[in-house]
Design an enzyme around this catalytic site. Structure first.
Site, PDB file in Angstrom:
ATOM      1  N   ASP A 228       4.151   0.483   8.603  1.00 17.56           N
ATOM      2  CA  ASP A 228       5.877   0.267   8.800  1.00 17.56           C
ATOM      3  C   ASP A 228       6.076  -1.087   8.093  1.00 17.56           C
ATOM      4  O   ASP A 228       5.473  -1.994   8.439  1.00 17.56           O
ATOM      5  CB  ASP A 228       6.078   0.008  10.291  1.00 17.56           C
ATOM      6  CG  ASP A 228       7.649   0.264  10.516  1.00 17.56           C
ATOM      7  OD1 ASP A 228       8.098   1.566  10.091  1.00 17.56           O
ATOM      8  OD2 ASP A 228       8.360  -0.373  11.243  1.00 17.56           O
ATOM      9  N   GLU A 265       4.708   2.034   3.913  1.00 24.02           N
ATOM     10  CA  GLU A 265       6.127   2.097   3.823  1.00 24.02           C
ATOM     11  C   GLU A 265       6.488   1.112   3.557  1.00 24.02           C
ATOM     12  O   GLU A 265       7.085   0.262   3.351  1.00 24.02           O
ATOM     13  CB  GLU A 265       7.089   2.353   5.211  1.00 24.02           C
ATOM     14  CG  GLU A 265       8.749   2.991   5.318  1.00 24.02           C
ATOM     15  CD  GLU A 265       8.921   1.966   6.294  1.00 24.02           C
ATOM     16  OE1 GLU A 265      10.393   3.088   6.197  1.00 24.02           O
ATOM     17  OE2 GLU A 265       8.925   0.848   6.931  1.00 24.02           O
TER      18      GLU A 265
END
Length: 516
Positions: A228, A265
Protein backbone atom coordinates in the site's frame (compact mmCIF):
# COMPACT_ATOMS: atom_id res chain seq x y z
CA UNK A 1 4.14 -7.89 -36.42
CA UNK A 2 6.76 -6.93 -33.84
CA UNK A 3 7.21 -9.05 -30.73
CA UNK A 4 7.05 -6.73 -27.74
CA UNK A 5 6.82 -8.04 -24.16
CA UNK A 6 9.39 -10.55 -25.38
CA UNK A 7 11.34 -11.42 -22.27
CA UNK A 8 8.23 -12.15 -20.26
CA UNK A 9 6.91 -14.29 -23.07
CA UNK A 10 10.15 -16.36 -23.05
CA UNK A 11 9.77 -16.97 -19.33
CA UNK A 12 6.12 -17.85 -19.66
CA UNK A 13 6.82 -20.14 -22.60
CA UNK A 14 9.28 -22.06 -20.46
CA UNK A 15 6.78 -22.37 -17.62
CA UNK A 16 3.97 -23.43 -19.92
CA UNK A 17 6.08 -25.95 -21.83
CA UNK A 18 6.80 -27.73 -18.56
CA UNK A 19 3.17 -27.91 -17.55
CA UNK A 20 2.17 -30.72 -19.87
CA UNK A 21 -0.95 -28.82 -20.89
CA UNK A 22 -2.27 -29.04 -24.41
CA UNK A 23 -3.45 -26.07 -26.43
CA UNK A 24 -7.02 -25.17 -25.53
CA UNK A 25 -6.88 -26.52 -21.98
CA UNK A 26 -7.43 -24.21 -19.03
CA UNK A 27 -4.08 -23.12 -17.59
CA UNK A 28 -2.82 -21.19 -14.58
CA UNK A 29 -0.62 -18.33 -15.78
CA UNK A 30 -0.14 -16.65 -12.41
CA UNK A 31 1.73 -14.47 -11.56
CA UNK A 32 2.84 -13.03 -14.91
CA UNK A 33 -0.54 -13.32 -16.61
CA UNK A 34 -2.82 -14.96 -14.06
CA UNK A 35 -6.00 -13.58 -12.50
CA UNK A 36 -6.21 -12.28 -8.93
CA UNK A 37 -9.48 -11.79 -7.04
CA UNK A 38 -9.60 -8.94 -4.51
CA UNK A 39 -11.61 -9.59 -1.33
CA UNK A 40 -12.67 -7.29 1.49
CA UNK A 41 -13.18 -10.03 4.08
CA UNK A 42 -15.53 -7.91 6.19
CA UNK A 43 -18.09 -7.96 3.38
CA UNK A 44 -17.48 -11.38 1.83
CA UNK A 45 -19.05 -14.24 3.84
CA UNK A 46 -20.07 -14.33 7.50
CA UNK A 47 -19.66 -17.86 8.83
CA UNK A 48 -20.56 -17.26 12.48
CA UNK A 49 -23.53 -14.91 12.31
CA UNK A 50 -21.93 -11.84 13.90
CA UNK A 51 -22.55 -9.70 10.80
CA UNK A 52 -18.89 -9.54 9.80
CA UNK A 53 -17.23 -11.63 7.10
CA UNK A 54 -14.40 -13.83 8.30
CA UNK A 55 -11.59 -16.21 7.35
CA UNK A 56 -13.75 -19.29 7.72
CA UNK A 57 -16.31 -17.69 5.44
CA UNK A 58 -13.69 -17.22 2.74
CA UNK A 59 -12.54 -20.82 3.20
CA UNK A 60 -16.12 -21.95 2.69
CA UNK A 61 -16.33 -19.95 -0.54
CA UNK A 62 -12.99 -20.87 -2.12
CA UNK A 63 -14.89 -22.92 -4.69
CA UNK A 64 -16.52 -19.70 -5.89
CA UNK A 65 -13.10 -18.20 -6.61
CA UNK A 66 -12.05 -21.41 -8.34
CA UNK A 67 -15.24 -21.63 -10.39
CA UNK A 68 -14.82 -18.06 -11.53
CA UNK A 69 -11.36 -18.93 -12.87
CA UNK A 70 -9.13 -16.83 -10.60
CA UNK A 71 -5.67 -18.06 -9.63
CA UNK A 72 -5.01 -15.97 -6.53
CA UNK A 73 -6.72 -13.91 -3.85
CA UNK A 74 -5.60 -10.50 -2.62
CA UNK A 75 -6.98 -9.72 0.82
CA UNK A 76 -7.47 -6.13 1.87
CA UNK A 77 -5.94 -5.55 5.35
CA UNK A 78 -6.40 -8.35 7.87
CA UNK A 79 -4.32 -7.05 10.81
CA UNK A 80 -5.69 -5.47 14.02
CA UNK A 81 -6.84 -1.89 13.51
CA UNK A 82 -9.31 0.59 15.03
CA UNK A 83 -10.89 1.30 11.62
CA UNK A 84 -13.33 -0.79 9.56
CA UNK A 85 -10.99 -0.66 6.55
CA UNK A 86 -7.94 -1.65 8.64
CA UNK A 87 -5.40 0.44 6.75
CA UNK A 88 -4.11 1.73 10.11
CA UNK A 89 -2.39 -1.22 11.76
CA UNK A 90 -1.88 -1.62 15.52
CA UNK A 91 -0.16 -5.05 15.45
CA UNK A 92 1.82 -6.29 12.45
CA UNK A 93 2.06 -9.90 13.66
CA UNK A 94 -1.58 -10.68 14.36
CA UNK A 95 -4.94 -10.87 12.61
CA UNK A 96 -8.03 -8.83 13.45
CA UNK A 97 -10.18 -10.83 15.91
CA UNK A 98 -13.33 -9.89 13.95
CA UNK A 99 -11.99 -12.06 11.14
CA UNK A 100 -11.05 -15.05 13.28
CA UNK A 101 -7.82 -16.48 14.65
CA UNK A 102 -4.39 -16.92 13.14
CA UNK A 103 -5.13 -20.64 13.00
CA UNK A 104 -8.26 -19.89 10.98
CA UNK A 105 -6.15 -17.87 8.56
CA UNK A 106 -3.48 -20.55 8.26
CA UNK A 107 -6.21 -23.09 7.53
CA UNK A 108 -7.57 -20.77 4.84
CA UNK A 109 -4.12 -20.63 3.22
CA UNK A 110 -3.80 -24.43 3.39
CA UNK A 111 -7.19 -25.00 1.78
CA UNK A 112 -6.54 -22.35 -0.87
CA UNK A 113 -3.23 -23.95 -1.80
CA UNK A 114 -4.97 -27.31 -2.17
CA UNK A 115 -7.07 -25.66 -4.87
CA UNK A 116 -4.02 -24.04 -6.49
CA UNK A 117 -5.05 -20.58 -5.29
CA UNK A 118 -2.28 -18.26 -4.07
CA UNK A 119 -2.78 -15.88 -1.14
CA UNK A 120 -1.58 -12.26 -1.19
CA UNK A 121 -2.16 -9.92 1.75
CA UNK A 122 -2.15 -6.14 2.07
CA UNK A 123 1.00 -4.98 3.85
CA UNK A 124 0.72 -1.40 5.06
CA UNK A 125 4.18 -0.16 5.98
CA UNK A 126 4.11 3.50 4.95
CA UNK A 127 2.32 4.31 8.19
CA UNK A 128 0.86 2.73 11.30
CA UNK A 129 -2.18 3.57 13.38
CA UNK A 130 -1.75 6.41 15.86
CA UNK A 131 -2.77 3.71 18.37
CA UNK A 132 0.17 1.43 17.49
CA UNK A 133 2.44 0.82 20.53
CA UNK A 134 5.39 2.23 18.59
CA UNK A 135 3.64 5.56 18.13
CA UNK A 136 2.35 5.71 21.71
CA UNK A 137 5.95 5.33 22.83
CA UNK A 138 7.23 7.72 20.19
CA UNK A 139 5.02 10.60 21.24
CA UNK A 140 5.63 10.10 24.96
CA UNK A 141 8.95 11.99 24.96
CA UNK A 142 11.77 13.17 22.75
CA UNK A 143 14.13 10.79 24.53
CA UNK A 144 12.02 7.66 23.98
CA UNK A 145 13.81 4.92 21.97
CA UNK A 146 10.87 4.83 19.56
CA UNK A 147 10.92 8.57 18.94
CA UNK A 148 12.77 8.19 15.62
CA UNK A 149 10.43 5.45 14.39
CA UNK A 150 8.30 8.36 13.13
CA UNK A 151 8.97 11.75 11.55
CA UNK A 152 8.90 14.62 14.04
CA UNK A 153 9.63 18.33 13.68
CA UNK A 154 9.44 21.34 15.96
CA UNK A 155 6.56 23.66 15.20
CA UNK A 156 8.74 26.67 14.36
CA UNK A 157 10.75 24.70 11.76
CA UNK A 158 7.66 23.68 9.78
CA UNK A 159 5.51 26.77 10.29
CA UNK A 160 5.25 27.35 6.53
CA UNK A 161 4.01 23.78 5.95
CA UNK A 162 1.53 23.17 8.77
CA UNK A 163 -1.47 24.57 6.92
CA UNK A 164 -0.26 23.87 3.40
CA UNK A 165 -2.96 22.22 1.33
CA UNK A 166 -1.69 19.23 -0.64
CA UNK A 167 -4.04 17.27 -2.87
CA UNK A 168 -2.64 14.34 -4.84
CA UNK A 169 -4.07 11.57 -7.00
CA UNK A 170 -4.29 9.26 -4.00
CA UNK A 171 -5.10 11.67 -1.18
CA UNK A 172 -7.34 14.67 -0.65
CA UNK A 173 -5.82 15.32 2.75
CA UNK A 174 -5.21 19.04 3.22
CA UNK A 175 -2.39 18.78 5.75
CA UNK A 176 0.45 16.40 6.53
CA UNK A 177 1.82 17.75 9.83
CA UNK A 178 -0.21 16.98 12.94
CA UNK A 179 -0.23 18.16 16.54
CA UNK A 180 -0.35 15.28 19.06
CA UNK A 181 -1.64 17.73 21.67
CA UNK A 182 1.55 19.21 23.07
CA UNK A 183 1.68 22.28 20.83
CA UNK A 184 5.46 22.12 20.19
CA UNK A 185 6.41 19.00 18.20
CA UNK A 186 4.39 17.90 15.17
CA UNK A 187 4.47 14.51 13.46
CA UNK A 188 4.15 13.73 9.74
CA UNK A 189 1.18 11.77 8.44
CA UNK A 190 0.62 11.92 4.70
CA UNK A 191 -2.93 10.55 4.70
CA UNK A 192 -4.27 11.89 8.01
CA UNK A 193 -3.41 12.30 11.67
CA UNK A 194 -4.56 8.80 12.59
CA UNK A 195 -1.92 7.34 10.26
CA UNK A 196 1.53 8.65 11.25
CA UNK A 197 4.22 7.88 8.68
CA UNK A 198 7.12 5.64 9.68
CA UNK A 199 10.65 7.05 9.40
CA UNK A 200 12.45 4.86 6.86
CA UNK A 201 15.66 6.85 7.30
CA UNK A 202 15.92 4.93 10.57
CA UNK A 203 17.65 1.54 9.97
CA UNK A 204 15.77 0.07 12.94
CA UNK A 205 12.45 0.77 11.22
CA UNK A 206 13.60 -0.95 8.04
CA UNK A 207 14.72 -3.99 10.02
CA UNK A 208 11.35 -4.12 11.79
CA UNK A 209 9.62 -4.14 8.40
CA UNK A 210 11.83 -6.91 7.01
CA UNK A 211 11.12 -9.01 10.09
CA UNK A 212 7.38 -8.46 9.60
CA UNK A 213 7.73 -9.66 6.01
CA UNK A 214 9.63 -12.74 7.19
CA UNK A 215 6.91 -13.54 9.72
CA UNK A 216 4.10 -13.57 7.17
CA UNK A 217 6.04 -15.43 4.48
CA UNK A 218 7.81 -17.98 6.66
CA UNK A 219 5.68 -18.52 9.76
CA UNK A 220 2.22 -17.88 8.32
CA UNK A 221 2.77 -19.00 4.72
CA UNK A 222 1.36 -16.26 2.49
CA UNK A 223 2.59 -16.09 -1.10
CA UNK A 224 3.21 -12.38 -1.30
CA UNK A 225 2.21 -8.83 -0.52
CA UNK A 226 0.28 -5.96 -2.00
CA UNK A 227 2.24 -2.91 -0.89
CA UNK A 228 0.00 0.00 0.00
CA UNK A 229 1.04 3.62 -0.67
CA UNK A 230 4.36 2.48 -2.13
CA UNK A 231 5.12 5.93 -3.52
CA UNK A 232 5.09 7.57 -0.09
CA UNK A 233 7.72 5.62 1.88
CA UNK A 234 9.85 8.72 1.51
CA UNK A 235 8.38 12.14 0.62
CA UNK A 236 7.47 12.74 -3.02
CA UNK A 237 10.56 14.92 -3.51
CA UNK A 238 12.77 11.88 -2.77
CA UNK A 239 11.68 9.40 -5.48
CA UNK A 240 15.17 7.90 -5.85
CA UNK A 241 15.11 6.94 -2.16
CA UNK A 242 11.75 5.27 -2.70
CA UNK A 243 13.11 3.28 -5.65
CA UNK A 244 16.18 2.22 -3.67
CA UNK A 245 14.11 1.12 -0.68
CA UNK A 246 11.88 -1.14 -2.74
CA UNK A 247 14.89 -2.77 -4.41
CA UNK A 248 16.23 -3.54 -0.96
CA UNK A 249 12.83 -4.76 0.23
CA UNK A 250 12.57 -7.09 -2.76
CA UNK A 251 16.03 -8.52 -2.09
CA UNK A 252 15.20 -9.11 1.57
CA UNK A 253 11.90 -10.82 0.77
CA UNK A 254 13.40 -12.98 -2.00
CA UNK A 255 16.05 -14.14 0.46
CA UNK A 256 13.18 -15.48 2.57
CA UNK A 257 10.97 -16.78 -0.27
CA UNK A 258 12.58 -16.86 -3.70
CA UNK A 259 9.28 -16.72 -5.58
CA UNK A 260 7.64 -14.07 -3.38
CA UNK A 261 5.01 -12.01 -5.19
CA UNK A 262 5.13 -8.24 -4.72
CA UNK A 263 2.59 -5.86 -6.26
CA UNK A 264 2.79 -2.16 -5.53
CA UNK A 265 0.30 0.67 -5.41
CA UNK A 266 1.99 3.61 -7.12
CA UNK A 267 -0.95 5.81 -7.98
CA UNK A 268 0.41 8.02 -10.77
CA UNK A 269 1.16 8.35 -14.47
CA UNK A 270 3.46 5.83 -16.18
CA UNK A 271 6.55 8.07 -16.03
CA UNK A 272 6.33 8.07 -12.24
CA UNK A 273 5.28 4.42 -11.95
CA UNK A 274 7.87 2.76 -14.20
CA UNK A 275 11.04 3.45 -12.12
CA UNK A 276 9.53 1.38 -9.29
CA UNK A 277 9.58 -1.80 -11.39
CA UNK A 278 13.05 -3.05 -10.39
CA UNK A 279 11.89 -3.12 -6.77
CA UNK A 280 8.22 -3.94 -7.28
CA UNK A 281 7.99 -6.33 -10.24
CA UNK A 282 4.20 -6.00 -10.35
CA UNK A 283 2.52 -2.60 -10.34
CA UNK A 284 -1.12 -1.65 -10.67
CA UNK A 285 -1.97 -0.06 -14.01
CA UNK A 286 -4.19 2.86 -13.02
CA UNK A 287 -3.99 4.18 -16.58
CA UNK A 288 -5.87 1.07 -17.71
CA UNK A 289 -8.80 1.70 -15.36
CA UNK A 290 -9.21 5.38 -16.10
CA UNK A 291 -8.65 5.09 -19.84
CA UNK A 292 -11.20 2.27 -20.07
CA UNK A 293 -13.85 4.52 -18.55
CA UNK A 294 -12.76 7.46 -20.70
CA UNK A 295 -12.94 5.34 -23.86
CA UNK A 296 -16.61 4.61 -23.18
CA UNK A 297 -17.36 8.23 -22.33
CA UNK A 298 -15.81 9.46 -25.59
CA UNK A 299 -16.75 6.39 -27.68
CA UNK A 300 -13.09 6.31 -28.72
CA UNK A 301 -12.22 2.65 -29.10
CA UNK A 302 -8.48 2.85 -29.78
CA UNK A 303 -7.86 5.24 -26.88
CA UNK A 304 -7.32 2.34 -24.46
CA UNK A 305 -5.48 0.06 -26.89
CA UNK A 306 -3.00 2.82 -27.74
CA UNK A 307 -2.54 3.73 -24.09
CA UNK A 308 -1.90 0.12 -23.11
CA UNK A 309 0.70 -0.36 -25.82
CA UNK A 310 2.33 2.93 -24.83
CA UNK A 311 2.54 1.82 -21.18
CA UNK A 312 3.95 -1.62 -22.02
CA UNK A 313 6.58 -0.21 -24.38
CA UNK A 314 7.55 2.39 -21.78
CA UNK A 315 7.95 -0.26 -19.08
CA UNK A 316 10.15 -2.34 -21.37
CA UNK A 317 12.61 0.53 -21.48
CA UNK A 318 12.98 0.21 -17.70
CA UNK A 319 13.13 -3.58 -17.31
CA UNK A 320 12.28 -6.71 -19.28
CA UNK A 321 10.93 -8.46 -16.19
CA UNK A 322 7.65 -6.93 -15.02
CA UNK A 323 4.02 -7.78 -14.33
CA UNK A 324 1.36 -5.37 -15.55
CA UNK A 325 -1.41 -5.61 -12.95
CA UNK A 326 -4.43 -4.42 -14.92
CA UNK A 327 -7.84 -3.78 -13.37
CA UNK A 328 -11.22 -2.32 -14.29
CA UNK A 329 -12.22 -1.42 -10.70
CA UNK A 330 -11.08 -1.83 -7.09
CA UNK A 331 -11.92 -0.84 -3.53
CA UNK A 332 -11.01 2.84 -4.11
CA UNK A 333 -13.08 3.48 -7.24
CA UNK A 334 -16.82 3.43 -7.70
CA UNK A 335 -18.19 0.11 -8.92
CA UNK A 336 -17.64 -0.54 -12.60
CA UNK A 337 -21.34 -0.79 -13.42
CA UNK A 338 -21.88 2.68 -11.96
CA UNK A 339 -18.99 4.03 -14.04
CA UNK A 340 -20.64 2.57 -17.16
CA UNK A 341 -24.08 4.16 -16.67
CA UNK A 342 -25.44 0.88 -15.26
CA UNK A 343 -25.50 -0.44 -18.82
CA UNK A 344 -25.29 -4.27 -18.72
CA UNK A 345 -23.88 -4.52 -22.26
CA UNK A 346 -21.08 -2.07 -21.47
CA UNK A 347 -20.35 -3.94 -18.24
CA UNK A 348 -20.02 -7.29 -19.97
CA UNK A 349 -17.96 -5.83 -22.77
CA UNK A 350 -15.62 -4.12 -20.30
CA UNK A 351 -14.63 -7.48 -18.79
CA UNK A 352 -14.14 -8.78 -22.34
CA UNK A 353 -11.64 -5.97 -22.90
CA UNK A 354 -9.83 -6.62 -19.62
CA UNK A 355 -9.54 -10.34 -20.35
CA UNK A 356 -8.36 -9.97 -23.95
CA UNK A 357 -5.65 -7.39 -23.21
CA UNK A 358 -2.10 -8.20 -22.03
CA UNK A 359 -1.41 -8.17 -18.30
CA UNK A 360 -2.28 -9.92 -15.06
CA UNK A 361 -5.90 -8.86 -14.40
CA UNK A 362 -7.35 -8.10 -10.99
CA UNK A 363 -11.06 -8.59 -10.28
CA UNK A 364 -12.79 -6.82 -7.40
CA UNK A 365 -15.20 -9.03 -5.44
CA UNK A 366 -18.81 -8.59 -6.47
CA UNK A 367 -18.13 -7.22 -9.94
CA UNK A 368 -18.90 -10.70 -11.27
CA UNK A 369 -22.52 -10.30 -10.13
CA UNK A 370 -22.83 -6.63 -11.11
CA UNK A 371 -22.66 -5.11 -7.63
CA UNK A 372 -23.20 -1.36 -7.41
CA UNK A 373 -21.42 1.23 -5.31
CA UNK A 374 -20.57 4.91 -5.07
CA UNK A 375 -18.44 6.94 -2.66
CA UNK A 376 -18.03 7.19 0.27
CA UNK A 377 -15.72 4.17 0.35
CA UNK A 378 -17.88 2.12 2.71
CA UNK A 379 -20.51 1.93 0.00
CA UNK A 380 -18.20 0.58 -2.69
CA UNK A 381 -17.36 -2.18 -0.19
CA UNK A 382 -20.86 -3.40 0.61
CA UNK A 383 -21.67 -7.06 1.43
CA UNK A 384 -21.62 -9.70 -1.29
CA UNK A 385 -25.07 -11.04 -2.25
CA UNK A 386 -24.85 -14.83 -2.19
CA UNK A 387 -28.58 -15.56 -2.25
CA UNK A 388 -31.89 -13.77 -1.83
CA UNK A 389 -31.89 -12.10 1.57
CA UNK A 390 -34.30 -14.55 3.21
CA UNK A 391 -31.98 -17.46 2.36
CA UNK A 392 -28.61 -15.69 2.65
CA UNK A 393 -27.23 -16.88 6.00
CA UNK A 394 -23.72 -15.81 5.06
CA UNK A 395 -24.49 -12.26 3.97
CA UNK A 396 -22.56 -9.75 6.08
CA UNK A 397 -24.56 -7.06 7.85
CA UNK A 398 -21.91 -4.79 9.38
CA UNK A 399 -23.26 -1.97 7.21
CA UNK A 400 -26.71 -1.19 5.81
CA UNK A 401 -26.13 -1.34 2.05
CA UNK A 402 -27.40 1.48 -0.09
CA UNK A 403 -26.51 0.32 -3.61
CA UNK A 404 -26.02 -3.46 -3.65
CA UNK A 405 -29.42 -4.57 -2.42
CA UNK A 406 -31.77 -7.29 -3.68
CA UNK A 407 -33.92 -4.81 -5.56
CA UNK A 408 -30.89 -3.62 -7.55
CA UNK A 409 -28.51 -6.61 -7.77
CA UNK A 410 -29.38 -10.22 -8.59
CA UNK A 411 -27.74 -12.55 -6.03
CA UNK A 412 -25.22 -15.16 -7.14
CA UNK A 413 -27.48 -18.17 -6.47
CA UNK A 414 -29.99 -16.88 -9.00
CA UNK A 415 -27.38 -15.73 -11.51
CA UNK A 416 -25.88 -19.20 -11.68
CA UNK A 417 -29.04 -20.50 -13.33
CA UNK A 418 -29.27 -17.57 -15.79
CA UNK A 419 -27.35 -18.16 -19.01
CA UNK A 420 -27.04 -14.42 -19.68
CA UNK A 421 -26.06 -13.38 -16.14
CA UNK A 422 -23.00 -11.35 -15.29
CA UNK A 423 -21.55 -14.33 -13.43
CA UNK A 424 -21.83 -16.76 -16.33
CA UNK A 425 -20.48 -14.10 -18.68
CA UNK A 426 -17.42 -13.60 -16.45
CA UNK A 427 -16.86 -17.36 -16.27
CA UNK A 428 -17.04 -17.72 -20.05
CA UNK A 429 -14.60 -14.97 -20.96
CA UNK A 430 -12.16 -15.92 -18.18
CA UNK A 431 -12.20 -19.53 -19.34
CA UNK A 432 -11.45 -18.39 -22.89
CA UNK A 433 -8.50 -16.37 -21.67
CA UNK A 434 -7.18 -19.16 -19.47
CA UNK A 435 -7.35 -21.66 -22.32
CA UNK A 436 -5.86 -19.48 -25.07
CA UNK A 437 -2.17 -18.68 -24.75
CA UNK A 438 -2.30 -15.87 -27.27
CA UNK A 439 -4.85 -14.06 -25.09
CA UNK A 440 -3.08 -14.82 -21.82
CA UNK A 441 0.57 -14.53 -22.82
CA UNK A 442 0.70 -12.84 -26.19
CA UNK A 443 2.14 -9.51 -27.23
CA UNK A 444 -0.08 -6.61 -28.27
CA UNK A 445 -0.17 -5.20 -31.80
CA UNK A 446 -2.66 -2.56 -32.85
CA UNK A 447 -4.91 -2.90 -35.89
CA UNK A 448 -3.51 -0.50 -38.50
CA UNK A 449 -6.41 -0.48 -40.97
CA UNK A 450 -9.22 2.04 -41.28
CA UNK A 451 -11.46 2.07 -38.23
CA UNK A 452 -14.56 3.93 -37.18
CA UNK A 453 -13.88 5.87 -33.99
CA UNK A 454 -15.90 3.61 -31.61
CA UNK A 455 -13.96 0.48 -32.65
CA UNK A 456 -11.13 -1.06 -30.68
CA UNK A 457 -9.13 -3.66 -32.60
CA UNK A 458 -5.84 -5.43 -31.94
CA UNK A 459 -3.87 -8.63 -32.42
CA UNK A 460 -2.47 -10.91 -29.69
CA UNK A 461 0.16 -13.47 -30.65
CA UNK A 462 2.21 -16.05 -28.81
CA UNK A 463 4.61 -18.42 -30.59
CA UNK A 464 2.57 -19.88 -33.48
CA UNK A 465 -0.82 -18.85 -32.09
CA UNK A 466 -2.49 -15.52 -32.92
CA UNK A 467 -5.90 -13.97 -32.46
CA UNK A 468 -7.67 -10.83 -33.65
CA UNK A 469 -9.90 -9.01 -31.16
CA UNK A 470 -12.43 -6.25 -31.86
CA UNK A 471 -14.92 -4.34 -29.69
CA UNK A 472 -17.56 -1.78 -30.63
CA UNK A 473 -17.83 0.82 -27.85
CA UNK A 474 -20.97 2.48 -29.21
CA UNK A 475 -24.67 1.77 -29.60
CA UNK A 476 -24.43 1.97 -33.42
CA UNK A 477 -23.44 -1.05 -35.54
CA UNK A 478 -19.92 -0.86 -36.99
CA UNK A 479 -17.88 -3.01 -39.37
CA UNK A 480 -14.31 -3.59 -40.46
CA UNK A 481 -12.31 -5.90 -42.69
CA UNK A 482 -9.63 -8.22 -41.34
CA UNK A 483 -6.76 -10.24 -42.85
CA UNK A 484 -7.82 -13.41 -44.64
CA UNK A 485 -5.76 -15.69 -42.39
CA UNK A 486 -8.10 -14.91 -39.47
CA UNK A 487 -11.12 -17.17 -40.01
CA UNK A 488 -11.86 -19.27 -36.91
CA UNK A 489 -14.30 -17.46 -34.62
CA UNK A 490 -13.46 -18.35 -31.01
CA UNK A 491 -15.84 -16.03 -29.19
CA UNK A 492 -18.64 -13.58 -29.86
CA UNK A 493 -20.66 -11.31 -27.64
CA UNK A 494 -23.59 -9.16 -28.68
CA UNK A 495 -24.25 -10.96 -32.00
CA UNK A 496 -20.91 -10.00 -33.57
CA UNK A 497 -20.37 -11.87 -36.83
CA UNK A 498 -17.72 -12.68 -39.45
CA UNK A 499 -18.66 -13.06 -43.12
CA UNK A 500 -16.17 -13.05 -46.01
CA UNK A 501 -13.49 -11.41 -43.83
CA UNK A 502 -15.83 -8.60 -42.88
CA UNK A 503 -16.63 -8.28 -39.19
CA UNK A 504 -19.99 -6.86 -38.20
CA UNK A 505 -20.14 -5.48 -34.68
CA UNK A 506 -23.56 -4.48 -33.28
CA UNK A 507 -23.80 -2.18 -30.28
CA UNK A 508 -21.32 -3.02 -27.50
CA UNK A 509 -20.26 -6.30 -29.08
CA UNK A 510 -17.00 -8.24 -29.10
CA UNK A 511 -15.43 -10.82 -31.38
CA UNK A 512 -12.28 -12.95 -31.06
CA UNK A 513 -10.98 -14.68 -34.21
CA UNK A 514 -8.07 -17.10 -34.40
CA UNK A 515 -5.50 -17.21 -37.20
CA UNK A 516 -5.63 -20.38 -39.26
Amino acid sequence: MKYHFASIIVLLTTLVSCSGKKAGEVENHWPYAGITYEIFIQSFYDSDGDGIGDFNGVTKKLDHVKELGANAIWFMPIMPSPSYHKYDVTDYKAVHPDYGTMEDFKNLIKEAHKKDIKIVIDLIINHTSSEHPWFLESKSSRENPYRDYYVWAQKDTIADFINKKTITLDSDNIRQWHDPGFGEDFYYGFFYGGMPDLNFDNPKVREEIYEIGRFWLEEVGVDGFRLDAAKHIFPDDRPEDNHAFWKEFRQKMQAIKSDVYLVGEVYDRKEVVAPYLPGLPALFNFDFHYTLIEAYQKEDGMLLAKKQKEVLDFYLDITKDFIDATFSSNHDQQRLLNSLDQNPRKMKQAINILMTMPGAPYLYYGEEIGMLGLKPDEHIREPFLWDIKANDKGRASWIDPVHSIDDMVTPLAIQKSMSTSYFNHYKEIIKLRNSNRALALGNLELYEGELAQPLMAYFRSHKDQAVFVAHNLSDVEQSLEIPEEYQKVLYTFGSADLQDQKVKLPAYSTIVIERQ
